[in-house]
Design an enzyme around this catalytic site. Structure first.
Site, PDB file in Angstrom:
ATOM      1  N   GLU A 283       0.853  -1.183   0.000  1.00  0.00           N
ATOM      2  CA  GLU A 283       0.000   0.000   0.000  1.00  0.00           C
ATOM      3  C   GLU A 283       0.881   1.221   0.000  1.00  0.00           C
ATOM      4  O   GLU A 283       2.040   1.178   0.463  1.00  0.00           O
ATOM      5  CB  GLU A 283      -0.988   0.019   1.159  1.00  0.00           C
ATOM      6  CG  GLU A 283      -0.497   0.586   2.448  1.00  0.00           C
ATOM      7  CD  GLU A 283      -1.645   0.833   3.433  1.00  0.00           C
ATOM      8  OE1 GLU A 283      -1.496   0.425   4.579  1.00  0.00           O
ATOM      9  OE2 GLU A 283      -2.686   1.424   3.032  1.00  0.00           O
ATOM     10  N   ASN A 596     -11.477  -3.418   4.355  1.00  0.00           N
ATOM     11  CA  ASN A 596     -10.252  -3.532   5.142  1.00  0.00           C
ATOM     12  C   ASN A 596     -10.559  -3.239   6.606  1.00  0.00           C
ATOM     13  O   ASN A 596     -11.201  -2.221   6.901  1.00  0.00           O
ATOM     14  CB  ASN A 596      -9.205  -2.523   4.656  1.00  0.00           C
ATOM     15  CG  ASN A 596      -7.947  -2.553   5.506  1.00  0.00           C
ATOM     16  OD1 ASN A 596      -7.276  -3.581   5.587  1.00  0.00           O
ATOM     17  ND2 ASN A 596      -7.627  -1.432   6.159  1.00  0.00           N
ATOM     18  N   GLU A 597     -10.131  -4.097   7.481  1.00  0.00           N
ATOM     19  CA  GLU A 597     -10.228  -3.862   8.923  1.00  0.00           C
ATOM     20  C   GLU A 597     -11.596  -3.298   9.322  1.00  0.00           C
ATOM     21  O   GLU A 597     -11.691  -2.295  10.029  1.00  0.00           O
ATOM     22  CB  GLU A 597      -9.103  -2.930   9.394  1.00  0.00           C
ATOM     23  CG  GLU A 597      -7.739  -3.565   9.239  1.00  0.00           C
ATOM     24  CD  GLU A 597      -6.621  -2.770   9.907  1.00  0.00           C
ATOM     25  OE1 GLU A 597      -6.806  -1.584  10.213  1.00  0.00           O
ATOM     26  OE2 GLU A 597      -5.544  -3.362  10.116  1.00  0.00           O
TER      27      GLU A 597
HETATM   28  O1  AHR Z   1      -0.098  -1.420   7.356  1.00  0.00           O
HETATM   29  C1  AHR Z   1      -0.451  -0.168   7.807  1.00  0.00           C
HETATM   30  C2  AHR Z   1      -1.938  -0.062   8.147  1.00  0.00           C
HETATM   31  O2  AHR Z   1      -2.239  -0.882   9.222  1.00  0.00           O
HETATM   32  C3  AHR Z   1      -2.879  -0.526   7.083  1.00  0.00           C
HETATM   33  O3  AHR Z   1      -3.139   0.456   6.158  1.00  0.00           O
HETATM   34  C4  AHR Z   1      -4.107  -0.865   7.839  1.00  0.00           C
HETATM   35  O4  AHR Z   1      -4.862  -1.868   7.220  1.00  0.00           O
HETATM   36  C5  AHR Z   1      -3.584  -1.276   9.189  1.00  0.00           C
HETATM   37  O5  AHR Z   1      -4.266  -0.671  10.205  1.00  0.00           O
END
Ligand code: AHR
Length: 859
Positions: A283, A596-597
């Site tokens: 990312e 995500n999360e």
């Molecule tokens: O890896 C860094 C961040 O950690 C990511 O963007 C997120 O998914 C997690 O909280």
């Protein structure tokens, strides 16, 4: 001291195994045999044989009677008639301290778990805020532990001394636990069934609990916590540090059966190692993409990053501003306006903490310009002192937006430096009445596999050397954005780069041109020979904005379109678009992650959002496997994505987290994980934690089908997230010790797990894999300790073991050892030949090391 014989032990275990009658002070009729281990008299001993009433007598004769509270009851015995059953909730307490916890002491109990999750404390002593010790099961590791905190407060919880076991216990099995505090050695130790399982330094700090002694609970934050769900029997406390032989004797095992041994079983097939296990997660964080993997050297090339000309300056006497009235197109709605004062005025870009230059290198520059000026522009790579390293000129500028492409070639005399800028300057015909506009000013060095709009070779090569099976992209928080408007809106990331508007990477604080867009990620998977794992935006942004109902439909459609862009043939609308973008061939796709999360979504909308994506994707692409980011009830998911950012020691002790997982529940994708120690990259401490954790993931890869470390990259000048696998500046890059630890475990790996036990080897984490066809064994061992570990190894089930093999070792002298830009290879793996191998041999694992032994052991 005398030693106890096996026969004596069996008799003792059956009859009065915990009787201090074994000690010298015992009645003559129960005197130990000559071989028997002498056990001291305990300070308290609760046999829990009452079977009725609400008190448990102290068999030591010291009057430390326990009172049962709550629903604590009498249960089936390990020894004698009954045990204490805390499963219905409740515990037993004695209202004062039983041993002086500021001096040497030991605490023992038999424990049979009814549940093997959560924190459960079996024996403890209350301080004012926390227990002075916890003989416990830990939730964070899933293992037994003997734990002490440095102060009588929760403040220093992270500095807890944890002597943890090296396996995850089962329910329904009796285990003998013994915690020993040994101030003379400066350590606490945990024995399970007489075997030394864990050891941790514990030298100073708060120690002496004066409060209630409890069986079946702990004390934390001033509250009674850690309810045990277990049968507890024969709990005892001693005012000395029991020895290893005494630990064995108390557990009723022969001390000889508790000696250190690494035992590898080649006859029993463990799980098949998941073929998809080791991947990478990318990312754009810490300038991982912009100014990192994405090879573009101009910072803010599109002038869209802000209302001011960020990263640009005027050269000469001209002035520059951001102009919104002269857009290049509907995507790039801002341009840079240069008001000329004198001939030679121009613009200059500072790059991402410098523009790197190397000798004899060809750079591809391109720009859009228009203006009143009719002369040529000079495009140059220029040093801080004005030295021109490479230069080229455009055709004359016109009054219409025109694209200019140039190749800039440095000479053999050019330096290797990142102290360069890109300048675009007017010629002698420029005058103070001239105005110019610029858009999409770009500069690329040679790229990985020579892809146009490509990637930085040194960084991409580092990814390739990790041998990834998949690429999870495009984030993380980057996928979500702080608000929905800042999400990764994939449709705006495809096509010619000057038609991509870019977006604010609000999660990590900088502008993304989206030059590294959907197709570039996919081409990276192609170049790395790995599968794409596509994360689709699922209607939730990091700061809580979320959509449901009809408002969610466009996002679901976006995901369907995205999947079609990847996989559709060229007769489909989005497959045709992919072909038009230069890639007619569809990409293979198996896994799609929904969001995500989403455990952060406190509104609880994920249930509905996941269902909407699930139904639409499964209807259109039934073969695709879906990954949920937090459990959902109404729809199935193929994998659940779990994320772990922990301390190295938590990972060391957590290596057994998945050993006793309920294997009927959905499989796991550990999509983000990393030990947090070291900045901008992990130090050796973290590498040992990471390698330990990875041994557990490999061992359980029938459950954990995929894993990826996070984050991958950090620019050294934009280290927003502390610990990252690989770091770089504009010119060079390096791998962290953790990178190498993961690399050696990934690239020295068989296809099947060979069950391996590490007996009485605290501080070692291990996993063995083998190739059944060749008989090649890969025994990975992580030694967290500061001393070499001379370890007896036995290999069972093999016809023979070839006398020579290989060891690949990553090690250092201090936990804080690390690699840096200036010392990139301080810690790298080294391979050497090993000899004198057979079905039993001894190997010394260096301090602070990750080792993979490669052995030929045909069956
Ligand atoms: O890896 C860094 C961040 O950690 C990511 O963007 C997120 O998914 C997690 O909280």
């Amino acid at each position: 001291m005398t030693r106890i014989s096996r026969r004596t032990l069996i008799a003792a275990a059956g009859a009065a195994p915990f009787a201090y009658a074994l000690a010298g002070a015992a009645p003559a009729s129960a005197a130990p045999t000559a071989e028997a281990v002498a056990l001291p008299a305990p300070t308290a001993h609760w046999a829990f044989d009452e079977g009725a009433g609400t008190t448990a007598a102290d068999a030591s004769g010291n009057g430390n009677t326990l009172t049962l509270t709550g629903k604590a009851a009498w249960g089936a015995a390990k020894s004698g008639a009954y045990s204490l059953d805390t499963t219905p909730t409740g515990y037993a307490e004695h209202d004062s301290a039983v041993v002086d916890t500021s001096a040497a002491f030991s605490v023992a109990a038999w424990v049979r778990l009814a549940r093997n999750d959560g924190y459960q404390t079996f024996v403890s002593a209350d301080g004012a805020a926390v227990s002075a010790f916890f003989l416990q099961l830990r939730a964070d590791t899933g293992t037994f532990a003997f734990t002490r905190l440095p102060t009588d407060s929760t403040d220093a919880n992270t500095a807890a001394a944890v002597a943890g076991a090296t396996f995850a216990p089962e329910t329904g099995t009796w285990y003998h636990l013994l915690g020993v505090d040994d101030p003379s050695a400066g350590t606490i130790r945990l024995y399970v069934d007489g075997v030394l399982e864990g050891e941790a330094a514990y030298t100073s700090g708060w120690k002496n609990a004066s409060g209630t002694t409890a069986v079946g609970r702990g004390f934390y934050g001033g509250a009674k916590v850690d309810q045990a769900y277990a049968l507890i029997d024969e709990a005892s406390l001693y005012a000395i540090a029991l020895t290893a032989d005494q630990a064995a004797a108390l557990a009723g095992v022969d001390p000889a059966d508790t000696a250190p041994l690494l035992s590898i079983d080649t006859a029993t097939a463990g799980p098949t190692v998941s073929p998809d296990l080791g991947g990478i997660f990318f990312e754009d964080i810490n300038h991982s993409g912009e100014g990192g993997l994405y090879a573009e050297l101009v910072n803010n090339r599109s002038f869209m990053a802000a209302a001011t000309p960020l990263h640009w300056s005027a050269t000469g006497a001209g002035t520059i501003t951001i102009d919104t009235s002269t857009p290049l197109n509907t995507a790039l709605t801002q341009s840079l306006k240069l008001t000329v004062t004198a001939p030679g005025d121009g613009i200059s870009n500072e790059g991402f903490w410098g523009i790197p230059v190397r000798p004899r290198t060809t750079y591809r520059a391109s720009l859009r310009a228009k203006g009143t000026y009719r002369g040529r522009l000079t495009v140059a790579l220029t040093g801080k002192d004005g030295t021109v390293y490479a230069t080229g000129t455009t055709k004359p500028v016109t009054g219409d937006w025109t694209r200019y492409d140039l190749k800039l070639r440095t000479t053999a005399a050019a330096p290797t430096t990142s102290a360069a800028t890109l300048t675009v300057t007017t010629g002698s015909s420029a005058s103070s009445s001239d105005t110019l506009w610029f858009s999409n000013v770009s500069l690329f060095p040679p790229t990985y596999k020579n892809r146009p709009n490509g990637l930085r070779p040194d960084l991409a090569e580092k990814l390739a050397a990790l041998n990834p099976k998949f690429l999870r992209f495009p984030g993380g928080n980057y996928l979500e954005g702080n608000v929905i408007a800042d999400r990764f809106d994939w449709k705006k990331t495809i096509g010619p780069v000057e038609e991509r508007p870019g977006h604010q990477n609000s999660a990590w604080g900088y502008w993304s041109t989206d030059g590294l867009g959907l197709l570039e990620y996919l081409e990276l998977t192609e170049d790395l020979g790995c599968a794409p794992l596509l994360c689709v935006f699922a209607g939730y942004a990091l700061h809580g904005e979320h959509v449901t109902g009809d408002a969610l439909k466009p996002f679901v459609q976006d995901a369907l379109d995205e999947i079609e862009y990847l996989t559709g043939d060229t007769t489909t609308p989005w497959g045709a678009r992919r072909a038009a973008d230069g890639h007619p061939k569809p990409f293979p796709l198996t896994y799609v992650e929904i969001g995500n999360e989403d455990w952060f979504d406190t509104s609880g909308s994920y249930e509905e959002r996941y269902a909407a994506f699930h139904d639409a994707i499964k209807a259109a692409h039934p073969h695709l496997k879906l990954i949920a980011t937090t459990p959902v009830a109404s729809r199935p998911y193929d994998l659940i994505d779990e994320h772990y950012y922990q301390s190295p020691s938590a990972f060391q002790h957590g290596a057994h987290k998945y050993d006793n997982r309920d294997r009927t529940t959905p499989k796991v994708f550990v999509g983000e994980w990393a030990s947090q120690s070291g900045r901008p990259t992990p130090d050796l401490n973290a590498a040992l934690g990471d390698a330990s954790w990875l041994t557990g993931l490999i061992r359980n890869s029938d459950q954990v089908l995929m894993e990826s470390y996070a984050p991958l990259f950090s620019h050294v000048s934009n280290n927003v997230w502390a610990t990252n696998l690989i770091a770089y500046d504009a010119l060079t890059s390096y791998n962290s010790p953790s990178y190498y630890a993961q690399q050696i475990l990934r690239t020295h790996q068989g296809t099947v797990v060979a069950p391996t036990t590490a007996r009485a080897l605290p501080g070692l984490n291990t996993v063995t894999t083998r190739d059944p066809g060749t008989g090649r064994l890969y025994a990975a061992v992580v030694n967290f300790g500061s001393v070499p570990r001379t370890t007896p190894v036995e290999i069972t089930g093999a016809r023979r073991v070839r006398a020579t093999g290989r060891a690949t070792v990553l090690s250092g002298t201090s936990l804080s050892d690390t690699n840096t830009l200036t010392d990139p290879e301080k810690l790298i793996p080294r391979t050497h030949r090993i000899t004198n191998l057979s079905t039993t041999f001894t190997y010394t694992f260096p301090p602070y090391s990750v080792t993979v032994l490669e052995l030929d052991a045909p069956r």
